[in-house]
Scaffold this active site. Structure first.
Site, mmCIF file in Angstrom:
data_model
loop_
_atom_site.group_PDB
_atom_site.id
_atom_site.type_symbol
_atom_site.label_atom_id
_atom_site.label_comp_id
_atom_site.label_asym_id
_atom_site.label_seq_id
_atom_site.Cartn_x
_atom_site.Cartn_y
_atom_site.Cartn_z
ATOM 1 N N ASP A 65 0.834 -1.203 0.000
ATOM 2 C CA ASP A 65 0.000 0.000 0.000
ATOM 3 C C ASP A 65 0.865 1.247 0.000
ATOM 4 O OD1 ASP A 65 -2.527 -1.016 0.043
ATOM 5 O OD2 ASP A 65 -3.070 -0.209 1.988
ATOM 6 N N PHE A 78 7.825 2.224 -0.735
ATOM 7 C CA PHE A 78 8.826 2.381 0.329
ATOM 8 C C PHE A 78 9.385 3.802 0.422
ATOM 9 C CE2 PHE A 78 9.110 -2.250 -0.449
ATOM 10 C CZ PHE A 78 8.845 -2.708 0.837
ATOM 11 N N HIS A 187 10.127 -9.566 4.866
ATOM 12 C CA HIS A 187 9.862 -8.147 4.652
ATOM 13 C C HIS A 187 10.798 -7.304 5.515
ATOM 14 C CE1 HIS A 187 7.553 -4.362 4.644
ATOM 15 N NE2 HIS A 187 7.031 -4.805 3.510
#
Length: 221
Positions: A65, A78, A187
């Site tokens: 998102d 990012f 992640h």
């Protein structure tokens, strides 16, 4: 929502823009911008594509998102606008780059310099409502970005895909050709970075691969 996207992507994705799901998505996003504060600003929805034409793509990084805080999102996964605090996940990305390649911690979280080198910084969902993470999920963006991944992987050869976390790894299933380097890990979020992101070696592996195919490596910081 007017589709303002680089001509190379418009040609690659034209049929996608005409499908019923995308027409419905377009109407949804248009209404959301009228009624709520939505990020990124509308002119930056397709910024990742505008900064990296199809022929210039060398590396693909998948996010989920856009950031949902004021002034953060500007169309690159990012990445945040100049002058804002660097988000925790990006801090871990910078730490891993420094561990692999040296350098000093950047003062800015703006990753435009990577896009300028051919890194497609692609979120799965391209818009979000202020303060509500995931608020524009399951409206059609994921279908669109699945198509982006599939079409790009068919059109281009020898790309590098950096897939961090289970969500990005699942999305990587849409990579159609095996003629690419696909690197996966945990992640970079503080919740998972120590479980496989830190120490993954992805940035040096990417540059080694690019050099092996006679392409210029990425200046990561």
């Amino acid at each position: 929502m007017k589709i303002q996207i680089h001509d190379s992507w418009k040609q690659l994705l034209q049929s996608e823009f005409e499908k019923p799901y995308f027409l419905k998505l377009r109407d949804f996003v248009k209404e959301e911008y009228k009624k709520h504060t939505i990020y990124p600003p509308a002119k930056f929805i397709f910024r990742a594509f505008d900064m990296v034409p199809v022929e210039k793509v060398k590396v693909v990084i998948l996010g989920q998102d856009p950031y949902h805080g004021k002034g953060q999102a500007h169309g690159l996964c990012f990445s945040v606008n100049e002058g804002l605090r660097i988000p925790p996940s990006l801090l871990n990305i910078y730490k891993e780059i420094m561990n692999e390649l040296g350098g000093t911690m950047p003062k800015s979280g703006d990753l435009s310099y990577l896009a300028e080198q051919g890194v497609l910084l692609l979120n799965s969902t391209l818009t979000v409502r202020d303060g509500l993470a995931g608020s524009h999920q399951k409206q059609g963006w994921e279908i669109f970005t699945d198509a982006v991944i599939a079409r790009l992987s068919e059109k281009k050869s020898k790309l590098v895909y950096l897939l961090w976390g289970a969500y990005a790894i699942r999305k990587g299933e849409h990579i159609k050709s095996k003629d690419h380097l696909v690197l996966t890990s945990a992640h970079p979020s503080p919740l998972s970075a120590s479980r496989g992101f830190l120490g993954n070696g992805h940035f040096i592996k990417t540059n080694q691969y690019l050099e092996s195919i006679k392409q210029k490596p990425i200046q990561w910081i």
